[in-house]
Design an enzyme around this catalytic site. Structure first.
Site, mmCIF file in Angstrom:
data_model
loop_
_atom_site.group_PDB
_atom_site.id
_atom_site.type_symbol
_atom_site.label_atom_id
_atom_site.label_comp_id
_atom_site.label_asym_id
_atom_site.label_seq_id
_atom_site.Cartn_x
_atom_site.Cartn_y
_atom_site.Cartn_z
ATOM 1 N N GLY A 1 0.804 -1.212 0.000
ATOM 2 C CA GLY A 1 0.000 0.000 0.000
ATOM 3 C C GLY A 1 0.837 1.262 0.000
ATOM 4 O O GLY A 1 2.075 1.227 0.026
ATOM 5 N N ARG A 2 0.130 2.387 -0.035
ATOM 6 C CA ARG A 2 0.745 3.709 -0.025
ATOM 7 C C ARG A 2 0.385 4.397 1.285
ATOM 8 O O ARG A 2 -0.747 4.290 1.770
ATOM 9 C CB ARG A 2 0.240 4.543 -1.216
ATOM 10 C CG ARG A 2 0.650 3.951 -2.552
ATOM 11 C CD ARG A 2 -0.190 4.483 -3.699
ATOM 12 N NE ARG A 2 0.028 5.912 -3.954
ATOM 13 C CZ ARG A 2 0.961 6.388 -4.758
ATOM 14 N NH1 ARG A 2 1.772 5.555 -5.390
ATOM 15 N NH2 ARG A 2 1.083 7.692 -4.965
ATOM 16 N N ASP B 1 7.195 -9.099 10.222
ATOM 17 C CA ASP B 1 7.818 -8.263 9.194
ATOM 18 C C ASP B 1 8.750 -7.236 9.836
ATOM 19 O O ASP B 1 8.707 -6.046 9.519
ATOM 20 C CB ASP B 1 6.741 -7.562 8.367
ATOM 21 C CG ASP B 1 7.266 -7.130 7.000
ATOM 22 O OD1 ASP B 1 8.285 -7.687 6.547
ATOM 23 O OD2 ASP B 1 6.662 -6.241 6.382
#
Length: 715
Positions: free
Chosen positions: A381-382, A494
């Protein structure tokens, strides 16, 4: 009878006749003089002036009344009502009923209109010249108290009106809902113009809003010789009457105005209760009306709190009907805007309360997700910077595309649960928003961006060792909180430098919990898909697909080496093979020169013991055997100096037999990312790193899954 006596009698008779004739003539002249003087007085001396109405010398009708401080209030909050106020005596406008000339006249008055709503009101106020005071059979609403549906436009009305109209009635040809008009015998104006005035210093037109609640002054002047009628409007805070009138109409009123007429005001309300006030009034026949003393006028009543219950239950539906019928274009605009901010909201989400954000609020906060507000973009995503409009709180909004709704309830539940995490070294997940095909995650905004950009992307500033070591300990503390201190175990999945953000004081905060999974303490996680970033993935994670706290520790080891060495875990080289950071650091350690791997940008300005501790701890966390890796509790104790870190050789790691990265499992990764080959560990030592070394170039990002694959996985 003697002659003398006879002569005397004759003289007496003659004298009596003469005097009688003289008396008759005198009485005739006297009557004529009275008539002439009366006509002259009627045409010259009929004038009056009221600076307020404390004397109450007007004749009222309908709901009109005088306030205690001397204001003429024609209407109040009542609906569908009429209010009249007339000067009680007739005014002579002609010398006779057959005269073809109407006297000139002038009047000025100060008025104000106050409504319960800023954009809606009753039907305005009007100055009226009429043959009667009561205007029989007149209707309220759009026949503002001086006409009805049968006599509107009838030439027998003999009514002249100057209207200050605040409702647009298309059936009468109204130009808008805020205009001044001259009406003769009907509501179709002979001339009208939007409310306003022409300033004296240049003649520029200035708009006025009749329902603003502010006092304004009107001048109405008719020239009986030139057959010209002028109407001027202005706010009372300007000095004097504007030179240029708002309306100037050529009209002969002799056929409309009768010999004697009444002058006054009329007003009405419709569906919206409105107060129409007159504060002062002056009138004169054949001359200029006396100027009002504005300082002596009564003050308008203070606007009090509005009653909401009546508005919501009765008046709002009526107003809504009026607005819908009068503003189709507005409805179209509303529908488009609603589609623009449409969200997906299901019943099960209502229990999450404050964790859900309105899309409209996020849209406004990010200025419509403008490119100027873009903080970064990745595989999932952004991210945009935003400022919440209500609290002015800075946020970061991550937009993630998704197509499937399967598992959405469980995923959002985890997001909300993660939102309850509270730790200084974690980026706070504030909440979420769902739209069709899109999920938005809302985080605290970190002004100094990601650690990745500071280490690798030619930043505006560099981190010295003290800052780096503080960031390392902060991230370790955050991971320890996730693994052991919260009510559930949180596996981040992550951990990497691009997910470590720097706040205003350069403290490290671990963020991006989009891949995190929760499970209870003492149980095994059930995730069976490989999700993460190449270079930070533990071998067993790639082999089994199961993420654990130990796989987080492995990623943290890669993070430690990257911060200390200033290199990415895997970097492309000019040669055929890529640089694997853990191999290189291990090779430097095995040759007894581990400091050779330190980031040259530190310029030897570091604490040797701390740097060696970090790199050795990075090697320990990167062990291919999960059981040989320390827990985050132990990692934090090593970093804080609470316990001494054992030598690597005592852990079974030797300079000739390192088992960091078994090839098993890595082959699968190579198939997922063929442009970035992965090699087996050897003991070769690469050339000395310099500022121009291609090892410092940024490799292409290589996440294991695309956005579509990721959303298919978690939804």
């Amino acid at each position: 009878m003697t002659s003398t006596t006879i002569n005397r009698l004759i003289r007496r008779e003659v004298l009596s006749r003469v005097w009688g004739e003289r008396l008759v003539m005198f009485f005739k002249l006297a009557i004529l003089a009275v008539y002439i003087l009366g006509s002259f007085a009627a045409s010259q001396d009929q004038n009056f002036s009221f600076n307020g109405f404390l004397s109450k010398k007007l004749s009222l009708g309908g709901i009109a009344e005088f306030t205690s401080n001397g204001i003429l209030q024609l209407t109040n909050a009542s609906r569908q009502q009429v209010g009249h106020a007339f000067y009680p005596d007739t005014i002579r406008f002609k010398n006779s009923s057959n005269s073809s000339t109407t006297f000139s006249f002038s009047t000025t008055f100060v008025f104000a209109i106050r409504s319960a709503y800023p954009t809606l009101s009753g039907h305005g106020i009007a100055f009226v010249i009429a043959p009667t005071r009561g205007i029989p059979h007149a209707l309220p609403s759009h026949y503002p108290g001086f006409f009805n549906e049968t006599n509107n436009g009838n030439s027998n009305n003999h009514i002249v009106v100057v209207e200050l109209d605040t409702i647009q009635m298309r059936e009468f040809g109204d130009i808008n809902d805020n205009h001044v008009g001259i009406d003769i015998n009907g509501l179709n104006s002979s001339m009208s113009y939007p409310a306003g005035y022409y300033a004296n210093n240049g003649g520029q037109f200035q708009n006025l809003t009749l329902i603003s609640g502010k006092a304004m002054q009107v001048w109405v002047e008719y020239n009986g010789v030139d057959k010209q009628m002028n109407v001027t409007l202005a706010p009372i805070n300007i000095v004097g009457k504007p030179n240029k009138p708002l309306l100037s109409l050529s009209v002969d009123l002799s056929s409309v105005i009768e010999e004697t007429m009444y002058v006054g005001f009329s007003s009405s309300t419709g569906s919206v209760g409105t107060s129409h006030y007159v504060l002062g009034w002056s009138f004169k026949i054949n001359g200029q009306a006396q100027e009002l003393s504005l300082s002596q006028l009564p003050k308008l009543p203070r606007i009090g709190p509005k009653k909401t219950s009546r508005v919501l239950t009765i008046e709002l539906p009526v107003i809504s009907i009026v607005l819908v019928s009068a503003a189709i274009s507005g409805a179209v605009y509303y529908i488009r805007r609603r589609r623009k901010f449409a969200e997906v909201l299901e019943d099960w989400e209502l229990c999450y309360g404050t964790h859900r954000f309105k899309y409209k609020a996020l849209y406004i906060a990010t200025k419509g997700f403008r490119e100027k507000e873009l903080l970064g973009a990745g595989g999932f995503g952004r991210v945009y910077r935003g400022v919440l409009p209500s609290s002015k709180f800075e946020i970061a909004v991550k937009r993630v595309s998704h197509e499937s709704r399967q598992g959405m309830k469980e995923f959002v539940a985890e997001i909300v649960s993660i939102g309850r995490l509270r730790h200084w070294n974690l980026v706070q997940l504030l909440g979420y928003c769902r739209r069709i095909g899109e999920l938005l995650l809302v985080y605290d905004y970190m002004p100094n961006g990601s650690l990745d950009k500071v280490l690798h992307d030619q930043p505006m500033f560099s981190l010295n060792w003290n800052h780096r070591f503080r960031v390392i300990k902060g991230v370790a503390s955050g991971l320890f909180y996730l693994h052991e201190e919260w009510e559930q175990v949180v596996v981040h999945r992550d951990v990497k430098v691009s997910n470590v953000l720097l706040d205003g004081e350069l403290n490290g905060r671990l963020g991006d919990f989009g891949l995190a999974r929760l499970y209870d303490h003492g149980t095994d996680p059930q995730t069976t898909r490989v999700v993460g970033t190449l270079g930070y993935l533990a071998p067993e994670h790639m082999r089994t697909g199961k993420a654990t706290t130990s796989t987080d520790v492995y990623a943290f080891g890669a993070f430690l080496l990257e911060v200390a060495c200033g290199r990415r875990p895997i970097e492309p080289r000019a040669q055929s093979e890529n640089l694997i950071l853990v191999d290189w650091v291990f090779a430097c350690w095995s040759r007894g020169d581990i400091r050779r791997a330190v980031d040259p940008n530190l310029d030897a300005n570091y604490v040797v013991e701390e740097v060696e501790l970090v790199m050795k701890l990075g090697l320990m966390c990167s062990n291919s055997e999960p059981s040989a890796r320390p827990s985050m509790r132990q990692v934090l104790q090593y970093l804080e100096g609470e316990i001494a870190m054992p030598e690597l050789t005592s852990l079974g790691i030797s300079a000739t037999g390192l088992t960091f990265t078994h090839r098993e499992g890595f082959d699968d990764v190579a198939m997922s990312c063929p442009k970035m080959p992965v090699r087996v560990v050897d003991n070769s030592v690469p050339p000395q790193v310099s500022g121009a070394d291609p090892g410092h170039t940024s490799p292409p990002a290589c996440t294991l899954l695309s956005v579509g694959q990721m959303t298919e996985l978690i939804f």
